[in-house]
Enzyme design. Structure first.
Site: not given
Length: 603
Positions: A293, A443-445, A450
């Site tokens: 990740m 995207y991606e969290g 975050q």
């Protein structure tokens, strides 16, 4: 369209002078490479992007990916770019020699992909996700999976995806329900649905290898019961031929941006014959996925940084060509008989352009910093140093994902404003950049995820060791900056921001210690913005220190004006952006809890 979508000189300045790529090449892992050959590689990627990516950027937006007759029809350049990415080693680049990779530094891989994304952010995701999926198989798959799938993926013949999200679960991976039922033949029968799968299907893919999270029948609930599987669109038979694997494209999501990059809804096992192969051990799928990740979140930050840079160049070019209005004279009046000024001569336009430059270049340097830490983890022999760089990477990863995406959207919005009414029109490209960049903070969290990761996990990581390591790095740059008279002021300012950071954390930490995590994390997004500003202040001071050194040493690699522009941009960031930490700190230390009180009478 002109090809001024990326500042290749700044990119190389950051790689070679700021982040010290040459030192990395002294390590055992990267000793076969030299600066000259890697420089040629970047130049070849730039030429490739000029020819095969940039000319199709607007066209791919106007002719988006579209679901038709059970598959997704995409632009013909997807086929070209996948095959060329395989031939040029773009997909295989950072992987080890023994699996067919080039074993180039991740910094160079990041830089080369950045160039492509600045040229056309709709295309690099296809080979990029293929590389990520192949890397998961390389790290955790058995010999059968490696031999069966990886070579064709690295060659760009087959695509790859990551299949995590489900319709009912969203970002909550603990709630996924896709099933994996073991069989006596060694494979698992897969049944379920996945959504928002980038690059999930298209007419040019002979095969697409899905890396899919699912729950083996009888597995524990929550994230501890999730396993990782290779689920190909087409099964590979013993003779090498392909046969259908009961993976169906349900739909393609139509989006406001990145329209040429297909996002699919996939169904697995609708006819009861979808086969998947376990990667690694059962119930460790999320662990495997999250080990990769960090590189995925670097990739998202990189993409947003690339769009910010491309948008900056588009608006800068317009500002240098468009006459509008007249400058004020010393008496505060305009002379209607004078020739109209170019809009770049107006201070407010310059402010917007400098904001774009500060965000775009600061984001790029931050992304390369993360890639450097990633490389040092891979190449450093000393166990203590390896641990240090691992913690530093963990510390900045949420910021690498969040800052370029959130600040990047602001930068592109300012670029659109530079064009005025034309910025809102399809005839000019800024509106497309504005639509494209908006997805990157999701995207991606999301940024909220975050932010909770930063404040909830990374700040207290190993009893605050990761934070202290990062602050030590920042203080090192401050100390170096203090040796230059022209940087004294900014060095002192950043030192004061470190003190302010400690003050904010001294206020927040007691809530966590008392178990009041809701209060501790209620304003995590504000803390992200606050700490990201401090971090980018460090990044810019680091760039300015190197520029000042070059000026005083009369370094001729770049012009005097180039180095001075970096120092000027740093000063702009400190005046206009870093000062925002004061209001953010005031909000973070405010006593009112307006988002966690009883809200029944509010909405």
């Amino acid at each position: 369209m002109a090809k001024e979508y990326v500042d290749i000189y700044t990119l190389k300045y950051l790689l070679y002078q700021v982040h010290g790529l040459d030192k990395l090449l002294e390590t055992e892992r990267y000793k076969d490479h030299d600066l000259a050959s890697l420089d040629l590689f970047l130049d070849s990627v730039k030429e490739f992007s000029d020819r095969e990516l940039y000319p199709y950027f607007k066209e791919m937006d106007q002719n988006p990916a579209q679901y038709q007759n059970g598959t997704v029809m995409v632009h013909k350049q997807v086929d070209v770019v996948m095959k060329k990415a395989g031939e040029m080693g773009i997909i295989a680049g950072p992987l080890d020699y023994d699996v067919g990779g080039l074993q180039i530094p991740f910094m160079i891989h990041t830089a080369s992909t950045y160039i492509q994304e600045a040229a056309n952010n709709h295309l690099p995701g296809y080979p990029g996700l293929t590389q990520g999926a192949a890397e998961l198989i390389v790290h955790f798959g058995d010999d059968y999976l490696n031999k069966t799938y990886v070579p064709n993926m690295l060659a760009g013949k087959w695509g790859g995806t990551m299949c995590l999200t489900e319709p009912q679960a969203g970002s909550s991976l603990s709630d996924i329900t896709t099933k994996a039922i073991p069989t006596q033949e060694g494979h698992y029968n897969i049944a379920g649905q996945k959504i928002f799968i980038s690059g999930g299907d298209h007419q040019y893919a002979e095969n697409i290898v899905h890396l899919l999270l699912a729950r083996i029948e009888g597995a524990p609930s929550g994230t501890k019961g999730i396993s990782l599987f290779v689920v190909p669109k087409n099964r590979v038979n013993k003779d090498g031929s392909l046969s259908k694997n009961d993976v169906h494209t349900v739909a393609d999501f139509q989006k406001m941006g990145q329209r040429g990059y297909t996002t699919t809804h996939l169904g697995f096992g609708d006819s009861g014959d979808c086969r998947g192969w376990l990667v690694g051990e059962p119930h460790k799928g999320l662990k495997y996925m999250f080990l990769m990740m960090n590189s995925a979140r670097i990739s998202v930050g990189r993409g947003a940084a690339a769009i910010s840079m491309a948008a900056y160049h588009a608006s800068l070019q317009y500002a240098k060509e468009r006459p509008q209005g007249r400058k004020l004279s010393s008496d505060g009046k305009k002379n209607p008989d004078e020739k109209p000024s170019l809009i770049i001569e107006h201070p407010d336009v310059r402010r917007m352009l400098l904001l774009q430059k500060a965000i775009a270049e600061g984001s790029l340097s931050l992304v390369l910093k993360a890639a450097k830490y990633y490389d040092l983890i891979q190449s450093t022999a000393d166990k203590a140093d390896k641990g240090k760089y691992r913690l530093l990477l963990e510390m900045i990863i949420p910021i690498v994902k969040a800052y370029p995406t959130e600040a990047g959207a602001i930068a592109v919005s300012n670029g659109l404003q530079v064009l005025g009414g034309y910025g809102y029109c399809n005839d000019f490209i800024l509106q497309q950049y504005f639509r494209d960049i908006r997805i990157f903070s999701i995207y991606e969290g999301t940024t909220g995820i975050q932010s909770q990761d930063l404040l909830g996990r990374k700040i207290p990581l190993e009893n605050g060791k990761a934070l202290e390591l990062l602050l030590t790095e920042i203080l090192g740059t401050i100390t170096l900056a203090m040796t230059f008279k022209d940087l004294h002021s900014q060095a002192k300012i950043l030192g004061d921001k470190i003190k302010l950071t400690r003050k904010v954390l001294e206020f927040l930490t007691p809530f966590a210690k008392k178990g009041n995590y809701e209060r501790y994390l209620a304003d995590a997004n504000l803390f992200m913005e606050f700490f990201a500003h401090v971090t980018i202040g460090w990044i810019w001071l680091e760039m300015a220190v190197r520029a000042q050194q070059s000026l005083e040493e009369k370094n001729q690699t770049y012009s005097k004006e180039f180095y001075e522009s970096k120092i000027h941009s740093m000063k702009f960031y400190f005046k206009y952006e870093l000062t925002k930490t004061l209001s953010l700190a005031e909000s973070l230390m405010h006593d009112d809890t307006l988002t966690i009180s009883d809200m029944r009478n509010i909405f």
